[in-house]
Design a protein around this motif. Structure first.
Motif, short mmCIF file in Angstrom:
data_model
loop_
_atom_site.label_atom_id
_atom_site.label_comp_id
_atom_site.label_asym_id
_atom_site.label_seq_id
_atom_site.Cartn_x
_atom_site.Cartn_y
_atom_site.Cartn_z
N VAL A 12 0.83 -1.21 0.00
CA VAL A 12 0.00 0.00 0.00
C VAL A 12 0.87 1.26 0.00
CG1 VAL A 12 -1.73 1.31 1.30
CG2 VAL A 12 -2.00 -1.15 0.99
N PHE A 13 1.92 1.29 0.85
CA PHE A 13 2.83 2.45 0.84
C PHE A 13 3.39 2.66 -0.56
CE2 PHE A 13 4.09 1.72 5.55
CZ PHE A 13 3.38 2.82 5.99
N ASN A 14 3.87 1.57 -1.15
CA ASN A 14 4.56 1.65 -2.43
C ASN A 14 3.61 2.09 -3.55
OD1 ASN A 14 6.67 1.18 -4.32
ND2 ASN A 14 5.74 -0.80 -4.81
N GLN A 15 2.46 1.41 -3.63
CA GLN A 15 1.57 1.72 -4.76
C GLN A 15 0.99 3.12 -4.66
OE1 GLN A 15 -0.98 -1.71 -5.05
NE2 GLN A 15 0.51 -2.76 -6.33
N THR A 16 0.63 3.53 -3.45
CA THR A 16 0.04 4.87 -3.33
C THR A 16 1.11 5.94 -3.57
OG1 THR A 16 0.30 4.73 -0.93
CG2 THR A 16 -1.88 4.20 -1.82
N ALA A 17 2.36 5.67 -3.14
CA ALA A 17 3.44 6.63 -3.40
C ALA A 17 3.66 6.75 -4.91
CB ALA A 17 4.72 6.21 -2.70
N LEU A 18 3.60 5.62 -5.63
CA LEU A 18 3.80 5.66 -7.08
C LEU A 18 2.69 6.47 -7.77
CD1 LEU A 18 4.95 1.97 -7.77
CD2 LEU A 18 6.31 4.06 -8.06
N VAL A 19 1.44 6.29 -7.29
CA VAL A 19 0.31 7.03 -7.89
C VAL A 19 0.52 8.54 -7.68
CG1 VAL A 19 -2.17 7.47 -7.63
CG2 VAL A 19 -1.33 5.12 -7.62
N CYS A 26 6.85 14.39 -8.47
CA CYS A 26 7.85 14.63 -7.42
C CYS A 26 8.69 13.37 -7.27
CB CYS A 26 7.14 14.97 -6.11
SG CYS A 26 5.97 13.72 -5.58
N SER A 27 9.62 13.37 -6.31
CA SER A 27 10.42 12.15 -6.12
C SER A 27 9.57 11.11 -5.38
CB SER A 27 11.68 12.47 -5.29
OG SER A 27 11.32 12.70 -3.95
N PHE A 28 10.03 9.86 -5.43
CA PHE A 28 9.28 8.78 -4.77
C PHE A 28 9.20 9.04 -3.26
CE2 PHE A 28 9.15 4.64 -2.64
CZ PHE A 28 8.02 4.09 -3.23
N LEU A 29 10.32 9.52 -2.66
CA LEU A 29 10.31 9.73 -1.20
C LEU A 29 9.39 10.89 -0.80
CD1 LEU A 29 14.03 9.06 -0.14
CD2 LEU A 29 12.03 7.59 0.19
N GLU A 30 9.32 11.92 -1.66
CA GLU A 30 8.37 13.01 -1.38
C GLU A 30 6.94 12.49 -1.43
OE1 GLU A 30 10.89 16.86 -3.02
OE2 GLU A 30 9.85 15.57 -4.43
N ALA A 31 6.69 11.64 -2.43
CA ALA A 31 5.35 11.06 -2.58
C ALA A 31 5.04 10.13 -1.39
CB ALA A 31 5.25 10.29 -3.90
N LEU A 32 6.08 9.44 -0.90
CA LEU A 32 5.87 8.56 0.26
C LEU A 32 5.46 9.38 1.49
CD1 LEU A 32 6.07 5.80 1.65
CD2 LEU A 32 8.50 6.25 2.02
N GLN A 46 -4.02 16.05 -0.60
CA GLN A 46 -3.47 16.77 -1.75
C GLN A 46 -4.61 17.24 -2.66
OE1 GLN A 46 -2.60 13.48 -1.00
NE2 GLN A 46 -0.94 14.17 0.30
N GLU A 47 -4.96 18.53 -2.53
CA GLU A 47 -6.13 19.05 -3.26
C GLU A 47 -5.92 19.05 -4.77
OE1 GLU A 47 -6.82 22.80 -1.40
OE2 GLU A 47 -7.68 21.84 0.39
#
Ligand code: SAM
Length: 330
Positions: A12-19, A26-32, A46-47
């Motif tokens: 879930v962390f990974n897939q939602t960060a990728l979306v 942005c970078s993957f870590l920012e998205a995480l 995130q509006e």
């Protein structure tokens, strides 16, 4: 096939960060960090995300209920997904502290004595992996404080602590600048190793280099000792060569004046890329009334942590040392 809780959370962390990464560019870590905050707050913050993305995220979030997982399950899944993100953008001094080292430091903190409402500082908190490994190990009420200069890492630490419900006071600043932190009982730290570029700041330290830049790991030790209560303990991950460098003379003098060396535990070389980057855990105690040095410091060469038989022998040896050298001021 049954999926483990850590795998479930990782997915879930990974897939939602990728979306989020795809849409916010942005970078993957920012998205995480964004997805971690959503999970903690229980809503999508995130509006700017499109309706379709919000729907996709909701679907993923519905697959888990974050408060059903143990702290260690959350920490391990978050650690794995950060490791994945760090591979995108490798920075040697930003590396997370591995589990095994965190557990050893947790064991040592426990053995040296945990007091009720203990105050614990990590002046190089990074992602918070070391700090939360230790907190999960202690399972006691601890007031913890973390300092970190990097904006993204401290955000990751903040989310890590929130998801595991550890109250941690965080300061986003250079730890070698003045710290507005009351004295603590314990310091833990995987210290950044290398030169500190700010010579003006370093000039305020006893451990400043006689010539050229000072070692930041030396200055971190001095700053940490300054913020520790008399009799308090400090547990640092340091290079094996700490006491052999060109600036070691000043460090020896500082140590003799302010602290007692309680232990030096050399980690197995196999844990590191090469011998020159291998590290040890240095255990110090700040001098104070009724603080007595051990008969002999705890000096250990740790075997490979996967070698259970050798590890058991070393743990027995350490237990014996604790029986014979029970800290005197606790
Ligand atoms: N224990 C951390 C974890 O589990 O993620 C990893 C610590 S990492 C080896 C060292 C950290 O020190 C990095 O996150 C780096 O950004 C931070 N750092 C380096 N210089 C610093 C400074 N002057 N003040 C505060 N933090 C600093």
């Amino acid at each position: 096939m049954k999926v483990s809780p850590v795998e479930e959370l990782f997915t879930v962390f990974n897939q939602t960060a990728l979306v989020i990464q795809e849409e916010l560019e942005c970078s993957f870590l920012e998205a995480l960090a964004e997805t971690g905050e959503n999970l903690f707050q229980g809503s999508i913050l995130q509006e700017e995300l499109s309706e379709l993305t919000v729907k996709r995220l909701k679907k993923h979030y519905e697959e888990i209920q974050i408060n059903k997982y143990s702290n260690e399950e959350i920490r391990k899944a978050y650690q794995l997904v950060i490791l994945k993100g760090m591979q995108e953008n490798v920075q040697p001094n930003h590396q997370m502290t591995p589990d095994s080292i965190g557990m050893l430091i947790g064991y040592l903190v426990q053995k040296f004595g945990v007091q009720p409402s203990m105050r614990l500082l990590d002046p190089a908190i990074g992602t918070g992996n070391l700090l939360t490994t230790v907190l999960n190990h202690l399972q006691k009420e601890v007031v913890s404080i973390g300092v970190e200069v990097d904006d993204l890492l401290i955000r990751l630490a903040y989310i890590n602590a929130n998801l595991q419900q550890h109250p941690v006071e965080l300061f986003n600043q250079d730890s070698l600048e003045p710290l507005f932190i009351d004295p603590v009982d314990v310091v833990i730290g995987d210290l950044p190793v290398g030169y500190y570029p700010n010579d003006v700041r370093a000039a305020d330290y006893q451990l400043q280099a006689k010539e050229g830049h000072s070692y930041s790991h030396h200055l971190f030790i001095e700053q940490s000792v300054k913020h520790t209560k008399p009799g308090g303990y400090l547990f640092f991950l340091v290079p094996n060569t700490l006491f052999e460098s060109d600036q070691a003379k000043g460090l020896h003098e500082f140590i003799k004046e302010h602290v007692i060396i309680q232990g030096f535990l050399q980690l197995p070389n196999s844990m590191f890329k090469n011998k020159s980057t291998a590290k040890s855990i240095l255990v110090l105690q700040k001098k104070g009334e009724e603080v007595l040095p051990p008969k002999q410091a705890l000096l250990v060469n740790l075997p490979s942590l996967s070698n259970a038989a050798e590890m058991d022998k070393i743990l027995l040896k350490m237990d014996k040392w604790f029986q014979e050298n029970k800290p005197k001021n606790r």
